[in-house]
Write a protein that holds these residues in place. Sequence first.
Motif, PDB file in Angstrom:
ATOM      1  N   PHE A 154     -15.389   6.177  12.762  1.00 33.56           N
ATOM      2  CA  PHE A 154     -13.969   5.919  12.478  1.00 33.56           C
ATOM      3  C   PHE A 154     -13.454   4.753  13.320  1.00 33.56           C
ATOM      4  CE2 PHE A 154      -9.523   6.549  13.689  1.00 33.56           C
ATOM      5  CZ  PHE A 154      -8.902   6.602  12.448  1.00 33.56           C
ATOM      6  N   VAL A 155     -13.752   4.785  14.617  1.00 35.10           N
ATOM      7  CA  VAL A 155     -13.320   3.705  15.509  1.00 35.10           C
ATOM      8  C   VAL A 155     -13.954   2.388  15.088  1.00 35.10           C
ATOM      9  CG1 VAL A 155     -13.442   2.834  17.877  1.00 35.10           C
ATOM     10  CG2 VAL A 155     -12.901   5.242  17.458  1.00 35.10           C
ATOM     11  N   LEU A 159     -11.911  -0.981  13.932  1.00 34.64           N
ATOM     12  CA  LEU A 159     -12.091  -2.264  14.608  1.00 34.64           C
ATOM     13  C   LEU A 159     -12.526  -3.350  13.639  1.00 34.64           C
ATOM     14  CD1 LEU A 159     -13.866  -1.097  17.898  1.00 34.64           C
ATOM     15  CD2 LEU A 159     -11.563  -2.054  17.716  1.00 34.64           C
ATOM     16  N   VAL A 160     -13.449  -3.022  12.758  1.00 37.18           N
ATOM     17  CA  VAL A 160     -13.956  -4.024  11.809  1.00 37.18           C
ATOM     18  C   VAL A 160     -12.847  -4.492  10.875  1.00 37.18           C
ATOM     19  CG1 VAL A 160     -15.527  -4.382   9.860  1.00 37.18           C
ATOM     20  CG2 VAL A 160     -16.338  -3.224  11.927  1.00 37.18           C
ATOM     21  N   ASP A 161     -12.068  -3.567  10.351  1.00 42.32           N
ATOM     22  CA  ASP A 161     -10.983  -3.935   9.430  1.00 42.32           C
ATOM     23  C   ASP A 161      -9.798  -4.557  10.153  1.00 42.32           C
ATOM     24  OD1 ASP A 161     -12.337  -3.096   7.200  1.00 42.32           O
ATOM     25  OD2 ASP A 161     -11.429  -1.113   7.141  1.00 42.32           O
ATOM     26  N   GLY A 162      -9.672  -4.287  11.458  1.00 46.90           N
ATOM     27  CA  GLY A 162      -8.552  -4.814  12.233  1.00 46.90           C
ATOM     28  C   GLY A 162      -8.909  -6.109  12.930  1.00 46.90           C
ATOM     29  N   PRO A 163      -9.169  -6.046  14.243  1.00 45.15           N
ATOM     30  CA  PRO A 163      -9.464  -7.283  14.973  1.00 45.15           C
ATOM     31  C   PRO A 163     -10.784  -7.933  14.600  1.00 45.15           C
ATOM     32  CG  PRO A 163      -9.715  -5.366  16.402  1.00 45.15           C
ATOM     33  CD  PRO A 163      -9.086  -4.875  15.131  1.00 45.15           C
ATOM     34  N   GLY A 164     -11.700  -7.209  13.957  1.00 43.35           N
ATOM     35  CA  GLY A 164     -12.948  -7.818  13.516  1.00 43.35           C
ATOM     36  C   GLY A 164     -14.167  -7.150  14.124  1.00 43.35           C
ATOM     37  N   TRP A 165     -15.332  -7.410  13.510  1.00 39.34           N
ATOM     38  CA  TRP A 165     -16.549  -6.729  13.907  1.00 39.34           C
ATOM     39  C   TRP A 165     -16.958  -7.031  15.344  1.00 39.34           C
ATOM     40  CZ3 TRP A 165     -20.697  -9.491  15.684  1.00 39.34           C
ATOM     41  CH2 TRP A 165     -20.787 -10.844  15.329  1.00 39.34           C
TER      42      TRP A 165
END
Length: 485
Positions: A154-155, A159-165
């Motif tokens: 989930f985290v 992170l991937v969809d937000g600030p990036g991978w």
Amino acid sequence: MDIRLSSGTGRWIVFTTVLGSGMALLDSTVVNVALPHIGEDLGADMADLQWTVNAYMLTLAGLILLGGALGDRYGRRKVFVVGVVWFGLASLLCGIAPNAGVLIAARALQGIGGALLTPGSLALIQASFHQDDRAKAVGLWSGFGGVGAAIGPFVGGWLVDGPGWRWVFLLNVPLAALCVPVALRHVPESRDEAAHGRFDVLGAFLGAAGLGLVTYALIAEAWWPGALGFAVGAAFVLVERRRGETAMVPPSVFASRLFTAVNLVTLCVYAALSGFFFLAALQLQVVSGYSALAAGTALLPTTVLMLLFSPKAGELGEKIGPRIPLTVGPLLCAGGMVLMLRVGEDASYVWDVLPAMVVLGLGLTILVAPLTATVLASVDVARSGLASGINNAAARAAGLLAVAALPALAGMGPEAYRSAEEFGETFLKAMPMCAGLMVAGAVLAWATVRVPAGEADCHPECKVHCGVTAPPLDPGDRSSRGEGL
């Protein structure tokens, strides 16, 4: 030592060890969710994505036994701190990697850090706490580790969809920066005064080199590295036999037929699991159109079920013996993998994905605690740490080889993950292979595991810990792990 859990020092020890081991645990569960975005951003092909996962597992599996021995000899806190710093710096390199080659190299470095810190986190608890508080402290460590495993995907998706991978890796940097000063200030040093002799560095090198060559051969579909890898593997066996009881993997431990049998079951089960989670995270995003967050969330039920019900499964295994759980568990897991065949384009989470995850989670819940308990019951108490370490390394090696082999066996091309049609077709071929490995594990368990009820007692860590990537470690008496006596 006789530190009490209720003391300030006791709470700091639990906090530090959970934080350190949690970095490695989170990293091993969140990266799969980030793979499509990593590939798109770095222009990576399917082989690069496989190596992004496998470079980490290769060095971790090859060096984890040696990491435990280093801690016993030179100080568990010292090696733990070195591992945390190493892991944090390697994570920083992963986060700023300009291309796939640098990322893969950084992942290999991360695995070295993980091999140093992972054995030490639980060993610090076992060595520091008063005997009356040790089980409770281990339970806290295991429980928080289970929570970390449950929320990891989930985290990672958030992170991937937000600030990036890149933040999947960069998040480890502040965690390491917090962990190190707390460990140095609040965690007492400990070591095994009986640990002496030479470290089996040659054995560790040959084991990792053999695995690496075979992995390369499977990913590149080339025969000569595989032949060389088997030759190196044969040299590893000869070196370990020559060193005898001073070897990293003493051959005498396999004199126990039960230990050998349960490790064969482990190889089948964890090869299937690693292949499944690697491909399922891609299938949900590439074919079903899920976001990284949705794909990570979709995998939550499996670890949540393990977190909630593994203690009960451990108690059941103690009452009825491990043979039935080690047979039924893999069969249920195989059923969950077969149900994933329904997950295609525009798959419904409730009707298609969730049933597969629930059945898989129930199978793992039944399986993992008795598996670990049987490993510990198959050898003398003095060798429980060694047995647990070998079992953990075997599971990681199996996962490494599965992630390398399955895409080739299913016919995935270099650009398969960029095409929903191609990936979906090959995914339908790969899932029955994963299920077949689980069935093989169940058959092996039914035919070979013979432990009377009550003789395979679960330690607190094997009851609670969510062993999705590998069975939990038990420190035991590790004076002979990876070094001469």
